[in-house]
Design a protein around this motif. Structure first.
Motif, PDB file in Angstrom:
ATOM      1  N   UNK A   1      -2.821  14.127   3.986  1.00 37.41           N
ATOM      2  CA  UNK A   1      -3.147  12.916   3.164  1.00 37.41           C
ATOM      3  C   UNK A   1      -3.439  13.706   1.861  1.00 37.41           C
TER       4      UNK A   1
ATOM      5  N   UNK B   1       8.399   6.249   4.946  1.00 40.86           N
ATOM      6  CA  UNK B   1       8.457   7.554   4.285  1.00 40.86           C
ATOM      7  C   UNK B   1       9.733   7.792   3.432  1.00 40.86           C
TER       8      UNK B   1
ATOM      9  N   UNK C   1      -3.758   1.220   6.740  1.00 37.64           N
ATOM     10  CA  UNK C   1      -3.557   1.674   5.378  1.00 37.64           C
ATOM     11  C   UNK C   1      -4.544   2.834   5.437  1.00 37.64           C
TER      12      UNK C   1
ATOM     13  N   UNK D   1       0.765  -1.269  -0.023  1.00 37.50           N
ATOM     14  CA  UNK D   1      -0.119  -0.050   0.236  1.00 37.50           C
ATOM     15  C   UNK D   1       1.056   1.249  -0.120  1.00 37.50           C
TER      16      UNK D   1
ATOM     17  N   UNK E   1       3.681   1.048   2.994  1.00 42.85           N
ATOM     18  CA  UNK E   1       3.246  -0.033   4.140  1.00 42.85           C
ATOM     19  C   UNK E   1       3.371  -1.432   3.613  1.00 42.85           C
TER      20      UNK E   1
ATOM     21  N   UNK F   1      -5.666   6.638   5.472  1.00 46.16           N
ATOM     22  CA  UNK F   1      -4.978   7.989   5.695  1.00 46.16           C
ATOM     23  C   UNK F   1      -4.719   8.406   6.913  1.00 46.16           C
ATOM     24  N   UNK F   2      -3.536   9.104   7.341  1.00 46.87           N
ATOM     25  CA  UNK F   2      -3.347   9.374   8.660  1.00 46.87           C
ATOM     26  C   UNK F   2      -3.541  11.068   8.811  1.00 46.87           C
TER      27      UNK F   2
ATOM     28  N   UNK G   1       5.647  13.806   0.244  1.00 45.18           N
ATOM     29  CA  UNK G   1       6.106  12.624   0.732  1.00 45.18           C
ATOM     30  C   UNK G   1       5.299  11.311   0.217  1.00 45.18           C
TER      31      UNK G   1
ATOM     32  N   UNK H   1       0.973   5.450  -0.198  1.00 39.31           N
ATOM     33  CA  UNK H   1       0.257   6.898   0.150  1.00 39.31           C
ATOM     34  C   UNK H   1       1.219   7.912  -0.343  1.00 39.31           C
TER      35      UNK H   1
ATOM     36  N   UNK I   1      12.739  11.681   5.719  1.00 40.91           N
ATOM     37  CA  UNK I   1      11.474  11.696   5.685  1.00 40.91           C
ATOM     38  C   UNK I   1      11.172  11.337   7.096  1.00 40.91           C
ATOM     39  N   UNK I   2       9.953  11.331   7.482  1.00 37.83           N
ATOM     40  CA  UNK I   2       9.231  10.753   8.775  1.00 37.83           C
ATOM     41  C   UNK I   2       9.681   9.380   8.997  1.00 37.83           C
ATOM     42  N   UNK I   3      10.082   9.088  10.302  1.00 36.38           N
ATOM     43  CA  UNK I   3      10.673   7.749  10.795  1.00 36.38           C
ATOM     44  C   UNK I   3       9.504   7.571  11.877  1.00 36.38           C
TER      45      UNK I   3
ATOM     46  N   UNK J   1       1.707  12.256   0.529  1.00 35.64           N
ATOM     47  CA  UNK J   1       1.292  13.255   1.782  1.00 35.64           C
ATOM     48  C   UNK J   1       1.788  14.606   1.312  1.00 35.64           C
TER      49      UNK J   1
ATOM     50  N   UNK K   1      -0.244  -2.098  10.612  1.00 30.03           N
ATOM     51  CA  UNK K   1      -0.192  -0.755  10.444  1.00 30.03           C
ATOM     52  C   UNK K   1      -1.423  -0.418   9.746  1.00 30.03           C
TER      53      UNK K   1
END
Lengths: 110, 117
Positions: A46, A100, B103, A32, A93, B105-106, A89, A34, B42-44, A36, B101
């Motif tokens: 998002x 990311x 899927x 998956x 997943x 949208x966060x 970004x 995404x 990036x974000x970790x 952002x 985790x």
């Protein structure tokens, strides 16, 4: 070990033209993806997502393409607008792994 | 709509001090997450939670602790602050979806900028 790479740190596009942001991944277990968008001093928001069982997903001006054989996805923005200027970004997943990319700065010139 | 609220927005700590970064969400999301973002990166994922009382480690959990006693709140604790923990910290939440985790949208807060000197 960067499993998700956005190789272009920045991109500049003229208003009204197409913006293409790219993302490559190495882990074939990712199922998956995404995208952002992030403005300065704000959290990411998002944009659009795609499952690995699809090769395209469209939402208004935003389209994401997935090429599983090449382990590559791209985000197309048509037409680009000055308000699209932000950091983009991609994220991937696989089970309990979420990774990311480092982001691409998009500048849309009017 | 408040969404995800993080406090404080900025903080300077001395090496060895401890602090708690607060995060609360009002969307009744099961899943909550903590990330750090270093310059040019990036974000970790640090930790995440799939519901009250359940937490799990992300990619970079060392030096941090979390708890999830309610659906709304997911605080992140730094026990012995180190310069390597200087970063921008983001909290996020989402609905449940997929396996592991989510899927879905966060939804992100606006971040806490933390400097450790």
């Amino acid at each position: 070990d960067q499993q998700v790479k956005q190789n272009s740190p920045s991109l500049s596009v003229q208003e009204g033209r197409i913006s293409i942001l790219n993302c490559d991944y190495t882990n074939s277990m990712f199922d998956y993806f995404l995208w952002y968008k992030k403005y300065p001093a704000e959290g990411p928001t998002f944009l659009i997502s795609i499952s690995s069982i699809k090769d395209k997903n469209e939402d208004g001006r935003f389209t994401v393409f997935l090429n599983k054989s090449a382990k590559h996805l791209s985000l197309h923005i048509v037409p680009s607008q000055p308000g699209d200027s932000a950091v983009y970004f991609c994220a991937a997943i696989a089970g309990n792994k979420l990774v990311f990319g480092a982001g691409t700065i998009l500048r849309v010139k009017s | 709509n408040a969404g995800v609220t993080q406090t404080p927005k900025f903080r300077i700590l001395k090496i060895g001090q401890s602090m708690t970064l607060q995060c609360t969400q009002d969307m009744n999301h099961n899943y909550m997450y903590w990330y750090r973002q270093d310059p040019g990166m990036g974000l970790k994922l640090i930790y995440y939670s799939v519901g009250a009382g359940i937490t799990d480690k992300g990619e970079v959990p060392n030096g941090y602790n979390v708890s999830r006693s309610t659906t709304e709140d997911f605080p992140l604790r730094l026990e012995l602050a180190a310069p390597s923990q200087t970063s921008v910290y983001f909290c996020a939440s989402s609905y449940q979806g997929g396996y592991g985790i989510s899927n879905q949208p966060q939804h992100f807060g606006d971040g806490t900028r933390l400097s450790i000197l």
